[in-house]
Write an enzyme that holds these catalytic residues in place. Structure first.
Site, PDB file in Angstrom:
ATOM      1  N   ASP A  76      78.746 -14.174  17.714  1.00 54.15           N
ATOM      2  CA  ASP A  76      80.127 -13.707  17.688  1.00 54.15           C
ATOM      3  C   ASP A  76      80.275 -12.531  18.654  1.00 54.15           C
ATOM      4  OD1 ASP A  76      78.954 -11.592  16.415  1.00 54.15           O
ATOM      5  OD2 ASP A  76      79.915 -11.909  14.488  1.00 54.15           O
TER       6      ASP A  76
ATOM      7  N   ASP B  14      80.964 -20.973   9.374  1.00 47.26           N
ATOM      8  CA  ASP B  14      79.829 -20.088   9.138  1.00 47.26           C
ATOM      9  C   ASP B  14      80.194 -19.101   8.050  1.00 47.26           C
ATOM     10  OD1 ASP B  14      79.942 -16.994  10.223  1.00 47.26           O
ATOM     11  OD2 ASP B  14      81.476 -18.256  11.122  1.00 47.26           O
TER      12      ASP B  14
ATOM     13  N   CYS C   9      69.707 -31.857  -7.163  1.00 53.72           N
ATOM     14  CA  CYS C   9      69.349 -31.351  -5.830  1.00 53.72           C
ATOM     15  C   CYS C   9      67.911 -31.714  -5.497  1.00 53.72           C
ATOM     16  CB  CYS C   9      69.535 -29.829  -5.794  1.00 53.72           C
ATOM     17  SG  CYS C   9      69.100 -29.084  -4.209  1.00 53.72           S
TER      18      CYS C   9
ATOM     19  N   CYS D  89      66.200 -30.176  -2.897  1.00 49.11           N
ATOM     20  CA  CYS D  89      65.643 -29.162  -2.007  1.00 49.11           C
ATOM     21  C   CYS D  89      64.254 -28.730  -2.475  1.00 49.11           C
ATOM     22  CB  CYS D  89      66.578 -27.960  -1.920  1.00 49.11           C
ATOM     23  SG  CYS D  89      66.503 -26.821  -3.334  1.00 49.11           S
TER      24      CYS D  89
ATOM     25  N   CYS E 274      64.275 -26.826  -5.844  1.00 46.05           N
ATOM     26  CA  CYS E 274      64.532 -27.636  -7.039  1.00 46.05           C
ATOM     27  C   CYS E 274      63.426 -28.656  -7.301  1.00 46.05           C
ATOM     28  CB  CYS E 274      65.884 -28.330  -6.911  1.00 46.05           C
ATOM     29  SG  CYS E 274      67.277 -27.171  -7.020  1.00 46.05           S
TER      30      CYS E 274
ATOM     31  N   HIS F 279      67.773 -22.680  -1.623  1.00 42.46           N
ATOM     32  CA  HIS F 279      68.599 -23.649  -2.357  1.00 42.46           C
ATOM     33  C   HIS F 279      70.058 -23.600  -1.922  1.00 42.46           C
ATOM     34  CE1 HIS F 279      70.507 -25.892  -5.587  1.00 42.46           C
ATOM     35  NE2 HIS F 279      71.335 -24.862  -5.690  1.00 42.46           N
TER      36      HIS F 279
END
Length: 381
Positions: free
Chosen positions: A96, A270, A308, A310, A313, A339
């Site tokens: 940015d 974002d 989930c 991931c 998890c 996560h």
């Protein structure tokens, strides 16, 4: 005319909404959209390694010009071989302009036509940032996408103030385009402002689009206005952005706003939200937010989210992660950060599939119901 370093390819528009399935082609890879970009303010996504970000499906991340300008300094990053080499991230990077931090972190600032005088938030020293300095710093950082220097006025500021502000932002954008040294390797995006005023939003979009940036972001949202107010702005601003260019909504990362933004034609998002709340033990799950530090999870040996897949998890329980937080072990916040980032990246993957299947509104309704969101801001299509 020099070919832009970043281009957009539209693959499909969802049948019932303005949602777009596409891809963004950058010097560091081609990435599917709509996409969520994890935020790595200081050339690192807090507590995450580049390998973990890659593993969870992140394709492009955001870093912050203002903070990297202060430390370690743009020259050091340049000497290291630009930001990709410095932080060992091989995929896309967006920086940015630093403008938002100038206006949000400094209580002592003075805006002039030339730029902004303000105080360093770290040590109080006097600093000056202009469009030329912002672009020079971003050229040295070497991100694939860089941002035009702008002012982000408050959503409810007076009409007269915002009118003057967007006119100056347009002049700053013109100066930034002239200062940009590497359009063949870095795409400079314009930022559309106008606070909560439809006439000013429309006028500024028209002026900025006439400058023919390779992509556009919608700024000045998610700064205190209601969800309905944000969606109303997106309803009339997003369609003004040329369809062959990427559309980026800055600073938005709650699951409901991601879906609602996509419905209105946004391609890129974002936000620091997923990692910020993770460090406090708050997790995004398919059934809503879960605060893993709460006492009721002391003997709960289920994963954070049973739906989930991931790393967190698959391997760790709520009870264990709660223990880590209570013991002030940093591994706990790493697990919740992983996560939450995975949750949003996977949500966008599901959204892309819903666009492909022409059932995004049905997906939204089912997701909102399970997550527990208030559907009062739903739009009729």
């Amino acid at each position: 005319m020099t070919q832009s370093a970043v281009t957009y390819r539209l693959i499909k528009t969802e049948k019932h909404t303005g949602a777009r399935l596409g891809e963004i082609i950058t010097p560091h890879g081609t990435f599917p959209t709509p996409m969520f970009m994890p935020v790595g303010t200081l050339a690192t996504v807090k507590s995450m390694s580049p390998e973990e970000l890659d593993e969870m499906g992140a394709n492009i991340i955001l870093s912050n010009t203002y903070h990297l300008w202060l430390r370690p300094g743009a020259d050091i990053v340049d000497e290291a071989g630009k930001l990709h080499n410095f932080m060992n991230w091989k995929k896309g990077i967006l920086t940015d302009s630093g403008g938002f931090q100038v206006f949000s972190l400094s209580d002592m600032r003075r805006i002039e036509e030339e730029g902004v005088h303000f105080r360093n938030h770290l040590n109080g020293s006097k600093l000056f940032l202009s469009p030329e300095i912002s672009i020079d710093v971003q050229n040295k950082l070497g991100a694939d996408i860089i941002m035009s220097f702008d002012e982000c006025p408050d959503f409810h500021h007076t009409h007269d103030y915002v009118k003057n502000s967007i006119a100056r932002t347009t002049r700053w954008a013109e100066r930034g385009l002239k200062a940009h040294k590497s359009p063949e390797t870095q795409a400079l995006f314009g930022i559309l402002q106008g606070a909560g005023y439809k006439d000013l939003r429309m006028d500024h979009a028209k002026d900025m689009i006439s400058l023919d940036f390779p992509g556009y972001s919608i700024g000045g949202l998610s700064v205190g206005e209601t969800k309905q107010e944000m969606n109303e702005v997106l309803d009339y601003v997003t369609p003004l952005i040329p369809s062959h260019k990427p559309r980026y909504l800055m600073g938005v990362g709650s699951p409901d706003s991601l879906i609602d933004g996509v419905i209105r034609g946004v391609d890129m998002f974002d936000c620091v939200l997923p990692t910020r709340i993770a460090r406090n033990g708050t997790c995004m799950t398919s059934a809503g937010r879960l605060v893993v530090k709460n006492a009721k999870y002391e003997r709960d040996f289920r994963p954070i989210d049973e739906k989930c897949n991931c790393y967190t998890c698959r391997n760790y329980s709520r009870a264990y992660i709660r223990h880590l937080f209570k013991a002030d072990e940093t591994f706990g916040l790493r697990l919740t950060s992983y996560h939450n980032l995975y949750f949003l990246l996977n949500l966008m993957k599901q959204v892309r599939q819903a666009i492909m299947d022409d059932n995004l509104l049905e997906f939204r309704e089912a997701f909102f119901e399970e997550y527990g969101f208030n559907k009062e801001n739903a739009r009729n299509f």
